[in-house]
Motif scaffolding. Structure first.
Motif, PDB file in Angstrom:
ATOM      1  N   HIS A  81      36.534  43.104  30.943  1.00 49.61           N
ATOM      2  CA  HIS A  81      37.251  44.301  31.375  1.00 49.61           C
ATOM      3  C   HIS A  81      38.762  44.131  31.488  1.00 49.61           C
ATOM      4  CE1 HIS A  81      33.710  46.807  32.306  1.00 49.61           C
ATOM      5  NE2 HIS A  81      33.126  45.648  32.577  1.00 49.61           N
ATOM      6  N   TYR A  82      39.232  42.901  31.674  1.00 47.85           N
ATOM      7  CA  TYR A  82      40.657  42.708  31.925  1.00 47.85           C
ATOM      8  C   TYR A  82      41.310  41.749  30.938  1.00 47.85           C
ATOM      9  CZ  TYR A  82      38.703  44.801  36.042  1.00 47.85           C
ATOM     10  OH  TYR A  82      37.992  45.622  36.874  1.00 47.85           O
ATOM     11  N   GLY A  83      40.539  41.301  29.956  1.00 47.52           N
ATOM     12  CA  GLY A  83      41.126  40.576  28.838  1.00 47.52           C
ATOM     13  C   GLY A  83      41.377  39.105  29.032  1.00 47.52           C
ATOM     14  N   GLU A  84      41.009  38.555  30.176  1.00 47.23           N
ATOM     15  CA  GLU A  84      41.194  37.128  30.391  1.00 47.23           C
ATOM     16  C   GLU A  84      40.327  36.673  31.565  1.00 47.23           C
ATOM     17  OE1 GLU A  84      44.803  35.898  32.774  1.00 47.23           O
ATOM     18  OE2 GLU A  84      45.573  37.751  31.883  1.00 47.23           O
ATOM     19  N   PRO A  85      40.028  35.370  31.630  1.00 45.60           N
ATOM     20  CA  PRO A  85      39.231  34.877  32.756  1.00 45.60           C
ATOM     21  C   PRO A  85      40.053  34.781  34.028  1.00 45.60           C
ATOM     22  CG  PRO A  85      39.896  33.058  31.349  1.00 45.60           C
ATOM     23  CD  PRO A  85      40.338  34.313  30.652  1.00 45.60           C
ATOM     24  N   ALA A  86      39.369  34.659  35.152  1.00 48.02           N
ATOM     25  CA  ALA A  86      40.044  34.478  36.436  1.00 48.02           C
ATOM     26  C   ALA A  86      40.867  33.194  36.417  1.00 48.02           C
ATOM     27  CB  ALA A  86      39.019  34.420  37.560  1.00 48.02           C
ATOM     28  N   ARG A  87      42.011  33.243  37.101  1.00 43.94           N
ATOM     29  CA  ARG A  87      42.879  32.070  37.172  1.00 43.94           C
ATOM     30  C   ARG A  87      42.385  31.038  38.185  1.00 43.94           C
ATOM     31  NH1 ARG A  87      47.997  33.008  34.890  1.00 43.94           N
ATOM     32  NH2 ARG A  87      47.736  34.578  33.263  1.00 43.94           N
ATOM     33  N   ALA A  88      41.648  31.488  39.182  1.00 42.85           N
ATOM     34  CA  ALA A  88      41.151  30.610  40.239  1.00 42.85           C
ATOM     35  C   ALA A  88      40.024  31.328  40.963  1.00 42.85           C
ATOM     36  CB  ALA A  88      42.258  30.226  41.219  1.00 42.85           C
ATOM     37  N   ALA A  89      39.375  30.627  41.874  1.00 44.70           N
ATOM     38  CA  ALA A  89      38.319  31.236  42.683  1.00 44.70           C
ATOM     39  C   ALA A  89      38.454  30.762  44.123  1.00 44.70           C
ATOM     40  CB  ALA A  89      36.936  30.874  42.142  1.00 44.70           C
ATOM     41  N   GLY A  90      38.123  31.645  45.055  1.00 45.29           N
ATOM     42  CA  GLY A  90      38.054  31.307  46.465  1.00 45.29           C
ATOM     43  C   GLY A  90      36.671  31.638  46.980  1.00 45.29           C
ATOM     44  N   VAL A  91      36.058  30.716  47.697  1.00 41.27           N
ATOM     45  CA  VAL A  91      34.696  30.901  48.190  1.00 41.27           C
ATOM     46  C   VAL A  91      34.658  30.577  49.679  1.00 41.27           C
ATOM     47  CG1 VAL A  91      32.268  30.274  47.923  1.00 41.27           C
ATOM     48  CG2 VAL A  91      33.791  30.210  45.940  1.00 41.27           C
ATOM     49  N   ALA A  92      34.141  31.508  50.484  1.00 42.51           N
ATOM     50  CA  ALA A  92      34.003  31.326  51.925  1.00 42.51           C
ATOM     51  C   ALA A  92      32.522  31.214  52.259  1.00 42.51           C
ATOM     52  CB  ALA A  92      34.621  32.498  52.675  1.00 42.51           C
ATOM     53  N   VAL A  93      32.153  30.169  52.987  1.00 47.08           N
ATOM     54  CA  VAL A  93      30.753  29.925  53.322  1.00 47.08           C
ATOM     55  C   VAL A  93      30.626  29.596  54.810  1.00 47.08           C
ATOM     56  CG1 VAL A  93      30.188  29.107  50.994  1.00 47.08           C
ATOM     57  CG2 VAL A  93      30.896  27.470  52.732  1.00 47.08           C
ATOM     58  N   PRO A  94      29.434  29.798  55.393  1.00 45.34           N
ATOM     59  CA  PRO A  94      29.243  29.497  56.812  1.00 45.34           C
ATOM     60  C   PRO A  94      28.947  28.026  57.054  1.00 45.34           C
ATOM     61  CG  PRO A  94      27.232  30.408  55.896  1.00 45.34           C
ATOM     62  CD  PRO A  94      28.243  30.427  54.795  1.00 45.34           C
ATOM     63  N   GLY A  95      29.084  27.611  58.300  1.00 48.39           N
ATOM     64  CA  GLY A  95      28.718  26.253  58.678  1.00 48.39           C
ATOM     65  C   GLY A  95      29.921  25.355  58.871  1.00 48.39           C
ATOM     66  N   ILE A  96      29.704  24.073  58.707  1.00 47.40           N
ATOM     67  CA  ILE A  96      30.767  23.076  58.833  1.00 47.40           C
ATOM     68  C   ILE A  96      31.294  22.768  57.433  1.00 47.40           C
ATOM     69  CG2 ILE A  96      31.340  20.735  59.575  1.00 47.40           C
ATOM     70  CD1 ILE A  96      28.991  20.988  61.576  1.00 47.40           C
TER      71      ILE A  96
END
Length: 319
Positions: A60-75
């Motif tokens: 849809h936007y002509g290029e892949p994501a430059r980076a990713a951020g992932v938030a998860v629970p726990g320690i």
């Protein structure tokens, strides 16, 4: 169009977005976490979801994501990118950042779900413009995020902000952490639900029902609610004594009660403050999108260290 992947992984569901360089939310999606199929399946589902988001960006936007951020629970060991422990997901020492980096081929930031939510609330939500704040979501449990000058403190070992395990009632109800009388055993949404179900004799009653009964003048509900408010005020005053925040931001399911919570809570905190400076006590502004928005900010922060500026505030979904 430059963008990053943002993922907020919860105990039952995952929220995701593609966030543009100007802060626009280009695409949003949700999926089940699938924890009933075991911890390895949860990891596989996260990897697949992230890969699908990458493919969507290319299409849809002509290029892949430059980076990713992932938030998860726990320690979380944010420096090493490892999900050290999560009771909700059954994880121990999962190298999630490495797995995602391998799958996506881009830099990945791994963060704690509540701290990511706090980052978003601090920068673009209820704490925007505040130099020091404490974000406390009242959900199944209680955690916290300590905000200082636009960042959120993780602590030396990743435990910073665990206000839910301040002991407010010594010798009180046992907590899964091993202590007795922890704040979250009295003031979390699940604790209020349990207490109200017992008080009204309806095992299906929950915290929202209790709040409605309080507003209607039910004496039993008021007693349950006040016990929770008093415990919460004790925990918050302990935290503000140590941290001296300018703003206390309260979120999570219990905060949806609005002034039914905030009016007595402000008064209870005010009564307990002596030499401390009374902070502003405000509701969170971003709702259940805070964790996902924070994950996006983590991704842009990661790119900023390589010279790509982070956006100031995500806007509404456009596609």
């Amino acid at each position: 169009m430059r963008h990053v992947i943002a993922l907020d992984v919860g105990g039952t569901g995952m929220k995701a977005a593609l966030v543009g360089a100007d802060g626009t939310l280009l695409h949003r999606a949700r999926r089940s976490t699938g924890r009933e199929r075991g911890p390895d399946s949860v990891v596989a589902d996260i990897l697949d979801f992230a890969a699908d988001l990458r493919a969507h960006g290319i299409e849809h936007y002509g290029e892949p994501a430059r980076a990713a951020g992932v938030a998860v629970p726990g320690i979380i060991d944010e420096a090493e990118g490892v999900a050290v422990y999560s009771a909700n997901l059954g994880w121990r020492d999962v190298p999630l950042r490495a797995r995602l980096t391998e799958r996506l081929g881009v830099p990945v930031a791994l963060g704690h779900d509540v701290r990511a939510g706090g980052l978003a609330e601090g920068r673009i939500g209820a704490g925007r413009g505040t130099d020091r704040f404490l974000f406390v979501p009242l959900g199944t449990g209680i955690a916290g995020a300590i905000g200082i000058d636009g960042r959120v403190e993780a602590g030396a070992h990743g435990f910073a902000g665990e206000i839910g395990h301040i002991v407010v009632r010594p010798g009180g109800a046992p907590c899964p952490c091993g202590q007795r009388g922890c704040l979250e055993r009295f003031a979390s949404a699940s604790a209020v639900s349990e207490a109200w179900a017992a008080a009204c004799g309806d095992p299906g009653a929950d915290a929202a029902d209790c709040a409605e009964a309080v507003a209607a003048g039910d004496a039993r509900a008021r007693a349950v609610w006040q016990e929770a408010v008093d415990a919460l005020a004790d925990g918050l005053v302990t935290a503000l004594t140590l941290l001296d925040p300018r703003t206390l931001i309260i979120g999570g399911g219990l905060a949806e009660a609005g002034e039914t919570l905030f009016t007595p809570l402000r008064e209870a905190v005010r009564r307990r403050v002596t030499f401390q400076k009374l902070p502003s006590l405000v509701p969170a502004a971003l709702g259940d999108t805070a964790g996902c928005l924070g994950a996006g900010l983590l991704a842009w922060d990661l790119l900023e260290t390589a010279g790509s500026p982070a956006p100031s505030a995500p806007s509404e979904v456009t596609a």
